[in-house]
Design an enzyme around this catalytic site. Structure first.
Site, mmCIF file in Angstrom:
data_model
loop_
_atom_site.group_PDB
_atom_site.id
_atom_site.type_symbol
_atom_site.label_atom_id
_atom_site.label_comp_id
_atom_site.label_asym_id
_atom_site.label_seq_id
_atom_site.Cartn_x
_atom_site.Cartn_y
_atom_site.Cartn_z
ATOM 1 N N ASP A 247 34.901 37.473 32.746
ATOM 2 C CA ASP A 247 36.126 37.257 33.529
ATOM 3 C C ASP A 247 37.226 36.693 32.621
ATOM 4 O O ASP A 247 36.958 36.074 31.605
ATOM 5 C CB ASP A 247 35.904 36.390 34.772
ATOM 6 N N CYS B 68 34.448 42.004 41.321
ATOM 7 C CA CYS B 68 34.034 41.278 40.125
ATOM 8 C C CYS B 68 33.579 39.926 40.640
ATOM 9 O O CYS B 68 32.732 39.895 41.537
ATOM 10 C CB CYS B 68 35.169 41.221 39.103
ATOM 11 N N GLY C 27 37.432 39.134 42.386
ATOM 12 C CA GLY C 27 37.923 40.371 42.991
ATOM 13 C C GLY C 27 39.394 40.618 42.754
ATOM 14 O O GLY C 27 40.062 41.293 43.544
ATOM 15 N N ILE C 28 39.915 40.071 41.674
ATOM 16 C CA ILE C 28 41.326 40.305 41.359
ATOM 17 C C ILE C 28 41.544 40.824 39.931
ATOM 18 O O ILE C 28 42.189 41.833 39.731
ATOM 19 C CB ILE C 28 42.185 39.040 41.590
ATOM 20 N N GLY C 29 40.982 40.129 38.935
ATOM 21 C CA GLY C 29 41.269 40.442 37.535
ATOM 22 C C GLY C 29 40.692 41.777 37.095
ATOM 23 O O GLY C 29 41.402 42.773 36.919
ATOM 24 N N ARG C 30 39.388 41.790 36.923
ATOM 25 C CA ARG C 30 38.726 43.000 36.441
ATOM 26 C C ARG C 30 38.835 44.117 37.460
ATOM 27 O O ARG C 30 38.962 45.291 37.108
ATOM 28 C CB ARG C 30 37.269 42.666 36.103
ATOM 29 N N GLN D 29 44.601 39.957 36.100
ATOM 30 C CA GLN D 29 44.761 38.512 36.003
ATOM 31 C C GLN D 29 45.741 38.045 34.956
ATOM 32 O O GLN D 29 46.432 37.064 35.142
ATOM 33 C CB GLN D 29 43.394 37.901 35.690
HETATM 34 N N1 PTR Z 1 39.910 29.777 40.289
HETATM 35 C C1 PTR Z 1 39.289 30.806 39.522
HETATM 36 C C2 PTR Z 1 39.832 30.774 38.098
HETATM 37 O O1 PTR Z 1 41.055 30.807 37.933
HETATM 38 O O2 PTR Z 1 39.027 30.776 37.196
HETATM 39 C C3 PTR Z 1 39.489 32.114 40.156
HETATM 40 C C4 PTR Z 1 39.156 33.323 39.373
HETATM 41 C C5 PTR Z 1 37.888 33.576 38.910
HETATM 42 C C6 PTR Z 1 40.132 34.247 39.119
HETATM 43 C C7 PTR Z 1 37.566 34.739 38.236
HETATM 44 C C8 PTR Z 1 39.842 35.421 38.453
HETATM 45 C C9 PTR Z 1 38.561 35.667 38.025
HETATM 46 O O3 PTR Z 1 38.271 36.851 37.412
HETATM 47 P P1 PTR Z 1 37.796 38.178 38.158
HETATM 48 O O4 PTR Z 1 38.732 38.455 39.312
HETATM 49 O O5 PTR Z 1 37.887 39.205 37.097
HETATM 50 O O6 PTR Z 1 36.404 37.954 38.612
#
Ligand code: PTR
Ligand code: PTR
Length: 288
Positions: A185, A216, A219-222, A260
């Site tokens: 992540d 992921c 559920g936003i970045g990858r 992200q």
């Molecule tokens: N509060 C967490 C953080 O900023 O680390 C939330 C978060 C976690 C945000 C994982 C994005 C993340 O990555 P992905 O959406 O790729 O799992």
């Protein structure tokens, strides 16, 4: 007025990233109220990652209410009738597994794309929500059986086949599960080529009209990177230009914070560029 640039030039000059950095991460007018209701708050893996109310997936017959941290994300392919449908969601928690499978059942999904491992750097990123090969997981309304599992030559992807039974209607259908196991992540995959071949596998496995579930950890970045890439491949195939920033905006109108950080955006733009060179042997078209 908008200036038009070649993708490669935008990458080299930093203009592409500069524009990305100016986008809203979350649409200022869209609410996320349902996710913060006291009965739902513990169903979120991260306190700062909530689905918009307007596009959230509303469960109809889940034992524990209608909420899940998931959004419908529909990506229209310009110049065609195609709309790639996705559900972008967090990695299930142990306590939300039933809801996750209920969503798969209600949406009649036949493909799940998983872009995380269960544990990264000693921290739980996703609950193991599926059964091992040859084993069965029984939920209230759906039974999940894992009938096969293979790994690709590079060891980066795992393919699983599930057979699902809708308990109430006693019907069965198949579900594919494709997991990318080497993508931390906040980070990016090892190479555009590997990521492209993964996205091609997703394109091949997509079938019918049901949304593809992509998750992921948050559920936003990858998840955002994958949705942008598959959308771009579709556009390239259709002979349409790719405007990565427009795609990010469209995604973020449906789920906040998709893609992200700038390094993920840069990576996916480089991958789009690679895809152009591979598919049409030509310079990537303009971006705005
Ligand atoms: N509060 C967490 C953080 O900023 O680390 C939330 C978060 C976690 C945000 C994982 C994005 C993340 O990555 P992905 O959406 O790729 O799992
Ligand atoms: N081409 C897109 C649009 O129409 O909005 C994206 C875009 C974003 C275009 C930013 C221009 C932009 O420039 P500025 O960062 O100066 O607003």
């Amino acid at each position: 007025e908008q200036s038009m640039l070649l993708l490669a030039d935008g990458l080299a000059s930093g203009a592409l990233i500069a524009r990305y950095e100016m986008l809203y991460r979350k649409h200022p007018e869209l609410t996320c109220d349902v996710s913060l209701e006291s009965k739902n708050i513990n169903k979120n893996r991260y306190r700062d990652i909530s689905p918009y109310d307007s596009t959230r997936v509303i469960l109809k017959n889940a034992p524990s209410g209608d909420y899940i941290n998931a959004n419908y994300v529909n990506m229209k392919i310009n110049g065609t009738d195609i709309i790639n449908k996705y559900i972008a969601t967090q990695g299930p928690l142990q306590s939300t597994c039933e809801d996750f499978w209920q969503m798969i059942l209600e949406e009649k999904c036949n493909l799940i794309v998983m872009l995380t491992t269960l544990i990264e750097r000693g921290r739980a990123k996703c609950h193991k929500y599926w059964p091992n090969v040859g084993e069965t997981l029984t939920m209230q309304n759906v039974i999940i059986q894992c009938v096969g599992e293979t790994t690709d030559e590079s060891g980066s992807f795992i393919f699983r086949d599930f057979s699902l039974t809708d308990v109430k209607n006693n019907t069965e259908w198949n579900l594919k599960h494709i997991q990318y196991v080497a993508w931390p992540d906040h980070g990016v995959p090892d190479s555009p080529a590997l990521f492209l071949s993964f996205t091609e596998k997703v394109r091949e496995a997509r079938k019918g009209d049901a949304p593809v579930v992509v998750h992921c950890s948050a559920g936003i970045g990858r998840t955002g990177v994958l949705v942008l890439m598959e959308t771009a491949l579709c556009l390239i195939e259709a002979g349409e230009p790719v405007y990565p920033l427009e795609i990010v905006k469209t995604m973020r109108e449906q789920r906040a914070m998709m893609i992200q950080n700038a390094s993920q955006y840069r990576f996916v733009c480089e991958s789009v560029h690679t895809a152009y060179l591979q598919t049409i042997g030509d310079e990537a078209k303009l971006f705005r």
